[in-house]
Design a protein around this motif. Structure first.
Motif, PDB file in Angstrom:
ATOM      1  N   UNK A  41       0.829  -1.210   0.000  1.00  0.00           N
ATOM      2  CA  UNK A  41       0.000   0.000   0.000  1.00  0.00           C
ATOM      3  C   UNK A  41       0.864   1.261   0.000  1.00  0.00           C
ATOM      4  N   UNK A  42       1.853   1.313   0.870  1.00  0.00           N
ATOM      5  CA  UNK A  42       2.754   2.464   0.888  1.00  0.00           C
ATOM      6  C   UNK A  42       3.503   2.575  -0.437  1.00  0.00           C
ATOM      7  N   UNK A  43       3.918   1.444  -0.963  1.00  0.00           N
ATOM      8  CA  UNK A  43       4.656   1.445  -2.221  1.00  0.00           C
ATOM      9  C   UNK A  43       3.757   1.893  -3.373  1.00  0.00           C
ATOM     10  N   UNK A  44       2.492   1.499  -3.332  1.00  0.00           N
ATOM     11  CA  UNK A  44       1.532   1.943  -4.345  1.00  0.00           C
ATOM     12  C   UNK A  44       1.358   3.454  -4.315  1.00  0.00           C
ATOM     13  N   UNK A  45       1.263   4.014  -3.119  1.00  0.00           N
ATOM     14  CA  UNK A  45       1.154   5.474  -2.980  1.00  0.00           C
ATOM     15  C   UNK A  45       2.425   6.133  -3.517  1.00  0.00           C
ATOM     16  N   UNK A  46       3.564   5.537  -3.257  1.00  0.00           N
ATOM     17  CA  UNK A  46       4.824   6.067  -3.784  1.00  0.00           C
ATOM     18  C   UNK A  46       4.822   6.054  -5.310  1.00  0.00           C
ATOM     19  N   UNK A  47       4.382   4.956  -5.906  1.00  0.00           N
ATOM     20  CA  UNK A  47       4.377   4.850  -7.362  1.00  0.00           C
ATOM     21  C   UNK A  47       3.414   5.869  -7.981  1.00  0.00           C
ATOM     22  N   UNK A  48       2.250   6.061  -7.363  1.00  0.00           N
ATOM     23  CA  UNK A  48       1.304   7.061  -7.854  1.00  0.00           C
ATOM     24  C   UNK A  48       1.907   8.460  -7.716  1.00  0.00           C
ATOM     25  N   UNK A  49       2.541   8.733  -6.590  1.00  0.00           N
ATOM     26  CA  UNK A  49       3.204  10.025  -6.381  1.00  0.00           C
ATOM     27  C   UNK A  49       4.247  10.266  -7.464  1.00  0.00           C
ATOM     28  N   UNK A  50       5.034   9.252  -7.776  1.00  0.00           N
ATOM     29  CA  UNK A  50       6.053   9.366  -8.819  1.00  0.00           C
ATOM     30  C   UNK A  50       5.428   9.658 -10.173  1.00  0.00           C
ATOM     31  N   UNK A  51       4.382   8.924 -10.504  1.00  0.00           N
ATOM     32  CA  UNK A  51       3.724   9.097 -11.806  1.00  0.00           C
ATOM     33  C   UNK A  51       3.072  10.473 -11.928  1.00  0.00           C
ATOM     34  N   UNK A  52       2.445  10.939 -10.858  1.00  0.00           N
ATOM     35  CA  UNK A  52       1.821  12.270 -10.885  1.00  0.00           C
ATOM     36  C   UNK A  52       2.889  13.340 -11.080  1.00  0.00           C
ATOM     37  N   UNK A  53       3.986  13.234 -10.333  1.00  0.00           N
ATOM     38  CA  UNK A  53       5.080  14.190 -10.502  1.00  0.00           C
ATOM     39  C   UNK A  53       5.615  14.150 -11.928  1.00  0.00           C
ATOM     40  N   UNK A  54       5.842  12.961 -12.456  1.00  0.00           N
ATOM     41  CA  UNK A  54       6.368  12.795 -13.813  1.00  0.00           C
ATOM     42  C   UNK A  54       5.447  13.474 -14.827  1.00  0.00           C
ATOM     43  N   UNK A  55       4.164  13.219 -14.716  1.00  0.00           N
ATOM     44  CA  UNK A  55       3.200  13.796 -15.651  1.00  0.00           C
ATOM     45  C   UNK A  55       3.180  15.318 -15.532  1.00  0.00           C
ATOM     46  N   UNK A  56       3.186  15.830 -14.315  1.00  0.00           N
ATOM     47  CA  UNK A  56       3.164  17.281 -14.109  1.00  0.00           C
ATOM     48  C   UNK A  56       4.422  17.947 -14.662  1.00  0.00           C
ATOM     49  N   UNK A  57       5.572  17.320 -14.450  1.00  0.00           N
ATOM     50  CA  UNK A  57       6.821  17.907 -14.932  1.00  0.00           C
ATOM     51  C   UNK A  57       6.903  17.836 -16.455  1.00  0.00           C
ATOM     52  N   UNK A  58       6.363  16.774 -17.034  1.00  0.00           N
ATOM     53  CA  UNK A  58       6.356  16.662 -18.500  1.00  0.00           C
ATOM     54  C   UNK A  58       5.487  17.753 -19.127  1.00  0.00           C
ATOM     55  N   UNK A  59       4.382  18.082 -18.481  1.00  0.00           N
ATOM     56  CA  UNK A  59       3.467  19.106 -18.993  1.00  0.00           C
ATOM     57  C   UNK A  59       3.989  20.510 -18.709  1.00  0.00           C
ATOM     58  N   UNK A  60       4.572  20.720 -17.532  1.00  0.00           N
ATOM     59  CA  UNK A  60       5.079  22.034 -17.106  1.00  0.00           C
ATOM     60  C   UNK A  60       6.554  21.928 -16.743  1.00  0.00           C
ATOM     61  N   UNK A  61       7.443  21.779 -17.733  1.00  0.00           N
ATOM     62  CA  UNK A  61       8.863  21.606 -17.400  1.00  0.00           C
ATOM     63  C   UNK A  61       9.460  22.865 -16.770  1.00  0.00           C
ATOM     64  N   UNK A  62      10.393  22.629 -15.872  1.00  0.00           N
ATOM     65  CA  UNK A  62      11.151  23.739 -15.276  1.00  0.00           C
ATOM     66  C   UNK A  62      12.367  24.000 -16.164  1.00  0.00           C
ATOM     67  N   UNK A  63      13.010  25.115 -15.928  1.00  0.00           N
ATOM     68  CA  UNK A  63      14.201  25.445 -16.718  1.00  0.00           C
ATOM     69  C   UNK A  63      15.282  24.379 -16.547  1.00  0.00           C
ATOM     70  N   UNK A  64      15.426  23.892 -15.340  1.00  0.00           N
ATOM     71  CA  UNK A  64      16.434  22.853 -15.073  1.00  0.00           C
ATOM     72  C   UNK A  64      16.049  21.540 -15.755  1.00  0.00           C
TER      73      UNK A  64
END
Length: 160
Positions: A67-90
């Protein structure tokens, strides 16, 4: 820790569903809690009077870990998707996606191992998964070897 460092490196704290200073605290705490439950269950296996309860506590600990690992994987995927859509300069300048894909690969291997461990204890001591070492080699040792190899390759790519 890798996800938190990647978020910080990319200057993308605002894109993470969980604040970076909480990432390690939440997921390490969940892992430690799960490990403690598995340890308590394991100690109960040594006494025949509490063997069944011990197996159930181990399974609960493993489910908690997933369960904790599932939440981690979802957190990772959400971050990945958000960064792909709104990339930072770095992130535009850095190959951050290779780290995310390595994180996904390692996560998938660990998830398969955790599911195997639940099946192993759910079958009980007389089950095929505990009687034959081949399952332990395939679904535990080889998977963890692949985790280490993936991290090694990722680390080597950093130097290129």
């Amino acid at each position: 820790m890798v996800l938190g460092r990647l978020i910080t490196f990319a200057c993308a704290e605002s894109l993470s569903p969980i604040r970076t200073n909480w990432l390690t605290k939440i997921f390490v705490s969940g892992d430690v809690l799960s490990f403690c439950m598995q340890g308590i269950g394991g100690s109960m296996l040594s006494r025949s009077s509490s063997r069944n309860l011990g197996e159930k506590i181990i399974i609960i600990g493993l489910v908690l870990q997933i369960l904790f690992f599932g939440v981690f994987m979802v957190t990772s995927a959400v971050f990945h998707q958000r960064l792909a859509v709104n990339p930072t300069a770095v992130s535009i300048m850095a190959p951050w996606q290779k780290y995310m894909f390595a994180l996904y690969a390692v996560s998938a291997l660990i998830l398969v191992r955790s599911i195997f461990r639940i099946a192993e204890f759910a079958e009980g001591q007389g089950g095929a998964l505990q009687k034959s070492e081949v399952y332990l080699y395939v679904f535990d040792a080889i998977l963890m070897l692949l985790v280490m190899f993936t991290q090694l390759v990722r680390g080597r790519l950093d130097r290129l």
